[in-house]
Design a protein around this motif. Sequence first.
Motif, mmCIF file in Angstrom:
data_model
loop_
_atom_site.group_PDB
_atom_site.id
_atom_site.type_symbol
_atom_site.label_atom_id
_atom_site.label_comp_id
_atom_site.label_asym_id
_atom_site.label_seq_id
_atom_site.Cartn_x
_atom_site.Cartn_y
_atom_site.Cartn_z
ATOM 1 N N GLU A 52 24.490 84.077 5.605
ATOM 2 C CA GLU A 52 23.081 84.472 5.520
ATOM 3 C C GLU A 52 22.926 85.992 5.599
ATOM 4 N N HIS A 53 23.801 86.664 6.328
ATOM 5 C CA HIS A 53 23.775 88.125 6.411
ATOM 6 C C HIS A 53 24.145 88.747 5.065
ATOM 7 N N VAL A 54 25.101 88.145 4.395
ATOM 8 C CA VAL A 54 25.635 88.677 3.138
ATOM 9 C C VAL A 54 24.735 88.345 1.939
ATOM 10 N N ALA A 55 24.084 87.199 1.967
ATOM 11 C CA ALA A 55 23.351 86.673 0.801
ATOM 12 C C ALA A 55 22.384 87.656 0.141
ATOM 13 N N PRO A 56 21.548 88.388 0.883
ATOM 14 C CA PRO A 56 20.612 89.296 0.204
ATOM 15 C C PRO A 56 21.291 90.367 -0.645
ATOM 16 N N LEU A 57 22.508 90.729 -0.299
ATOM 17 C CA LEU A 57 23.206 91.775 -1.047
ATOM 18 C C LEU A 57 23.671 91.288 -2.415
ATOM 19 N N ARG A 58 23.734 90.001 -2.594
ATOM 20 C CA ARG A 58 24.117 89.462 -3.904
ATOM 21 C C ARG A 58 23.030 89.755 -4.948
ATOM 22 N N ALA A 59 21.812 90.054 -4.483
ATOM 23 C CA ALA A 59 20.705 90.404 -5.385
ATOM 24 C C ALA A 59 20.571 91.912 -5.567
ATOM 25 N N GLY A 60 21.379 92.697 -4.827
ATOM 26 C CA GLY A 60 21.312 94.153 -4.962
ATOM 27 C C GLY A 60 21.205 94.833 -3.614
ATOM 28 N N PRO A 61 21.035 96.142 -3.635
ATOM 29 C CA PRO A 61 20.980 96.919 -2.388
ATOM 30 C C PRO A 61 19.853 96.479 -1.462
ATOM 31 N N ALA A 62 20.130 96.554 -0.164
ATOM 32 C CA ALA A 62 19.136 96.228 0.859
ATOM 33 C C ALA A 62 18.590 97.480 1.523
ATOM 34 N N ALA A 63 19.199 98.625 1.216
ATOM 35 C CA ALA A 63 18.750 99.905 1.780
ATOM 36 C C ALA A 63 18.950 100.996 0.741
ATOM 37 N N VAL A 64 18.073 101.986 0.785
ATOM 38 C CA VAL A 64 18.182 103.147 -0.088
ATOM 39 C C VAL A 64 18.968 104.247 0.617
ATOM 40 N N ARG A 65 18.657 104.397 1.907
ATOM 41 C CA ARG A 65 19.354 105.400 2.724
ATOM 42 C C ARG A 65 19.256 104.974 4.179
ATOM 43 N N TYR A 66 20.102 105.601 5.001
ATOM 44 C CA TYR A 66 20.106 105.307 6.427
ATOM 45 C C TYR A 66 20.643 106.509 7.193
ATOM 46 N N GLN A 67 20.307 106.532 8.460
ATOM 47 C CA GLN A 67 20.843 107.538 9.373
ATOM 48 C C GLN A 67 21.056 106.858 10.723
ATOM 49 N N LEU A 68 22.238 107.024 11.284
ATOM 50 C CA LEU A 68 22.575 106.443 12.580
ATOM 51 C C LEU A 68 22.721 107.566 13.591
ATOM 52 N N ASP A 69 22.156 107.368 14.791
ATOM 53 C CA ASP A 69 22.318 108.373 15.850
ATOM 54 C C ASP A 69 22.249 107.687 17.213
ATOM 55 N N GLN A 70 22.393 108.457 18.245
ATOM 56 C CA GLN A 70 22.361 108.000 19.637
ATOM 57 C C GLN A 70 23.414 106.931 19.910
ATOM 58 N N ALA A 71 24.528 106.987 19.215
ATOM 59 C CA ALA A 71 25.571 105.965 19.358
ATOM 60 C C ALA A 71 26.252 106.041 20.713
ATOM 61 N N ARG A 72 26.545 104.867 21.228
ATOM 62 C CA ARG A 72 27.292 104.758 22.478
ATOM 63 C C ARG A 72 28.140 103.499 22.422
ATOM 64 N N LEU A 73 29.197 103.500 23.213
ATOM 65 C CA LEU A 73 30.152 102.399 23.212
ATOM 66 C C LEU A 73 30.347 101.894 24.628
ATOM 67 N N VAL A 74 30.326 100.581 24.763
ATOM 68 C CA VAL A 74 30.669 99.930 26.025
ATOM 69 C C VAL A 74 31.936 99.140 25.758
ATOM 70 N N TRP A 75 32.970 99.444 26.513
ATOM 71 C CA TRP A 75 34.213 98.697 26.397
ATOM 72 C C TRP A 75 33.968 97.337 27.000
ATOM 73 N N ALA A 76 34.083 96.269 26.209
ATOM 74 C CA ALA A 76 33.738 94.922 26.669
ATOM 75 C C ALA A 76 34.942 94.167 27.225
ATOM 76 N N ALA A 77 36.088 94.330 26.601
ATOM 77 C CA ALA A 77 37.315 93.634 26.990
ATOM 78 C C ALA A 77 38.428 94.189 26.112
ATOM 79 N N PRO A 78 39.691 93.863 26.422
ATOM 80 C CA PRO A 78 40.756 94.309 25.510
ATOM 81 C C PRO A 78 40.471 93.843 24.083
ATOM 82 N N GLY A 79 40.462 94.768 23.148
ATOM 83 C CA GLY A 79 40.200 94.431 21.757
ATOM 84 C C GLY A 79 38.754 94.126 21.437
#
Length: 124
Positions: A52-79
């Motif tokens: 279901e996540h992939v399906a809309p992309l079969r009809a074409g782009p789902a975004a024109v542009r994007y910007q990601l910021d304020q990223a942070r990481l929480v180590w959840a477990a090995p791997g």
Amino acid sequence: MNTIPTPSLPLLLSLEEGVWQAFVAGDADADAALLDDDFVGVYASGFSNRDEHVAPLRAGPAAVRYQLDQARLVWAAPGAGLLSYRAQWLRPNAEQEETMYISSLWLHRDGRWRNLFSQDTPVP
């Protein structure tokens, strides 16, 4: 002896960017390759599995542009790492950008990183 890799912020952010680049390119195969077979998405519209996540992309782009910021990481477990960030993006044919906070759980399975879980929180 197998070494379980420790996730890093640059690594997981680059993988997450791959999902966004697939959205811009309308590349369903690239998106699917980054998602675990057991992927679960939690969105304002409800739950989504990998197909279901992939399906809309079969009809074409789902975004024109994007910007990601304020990223942070929480180590959840090995791997395993939980990446959280803010995304600003524009849908095709939209006039106004949307903003949301996203958390994505990435797991190292079978020798590669895959997104197992993602939740989007829209900013009104």
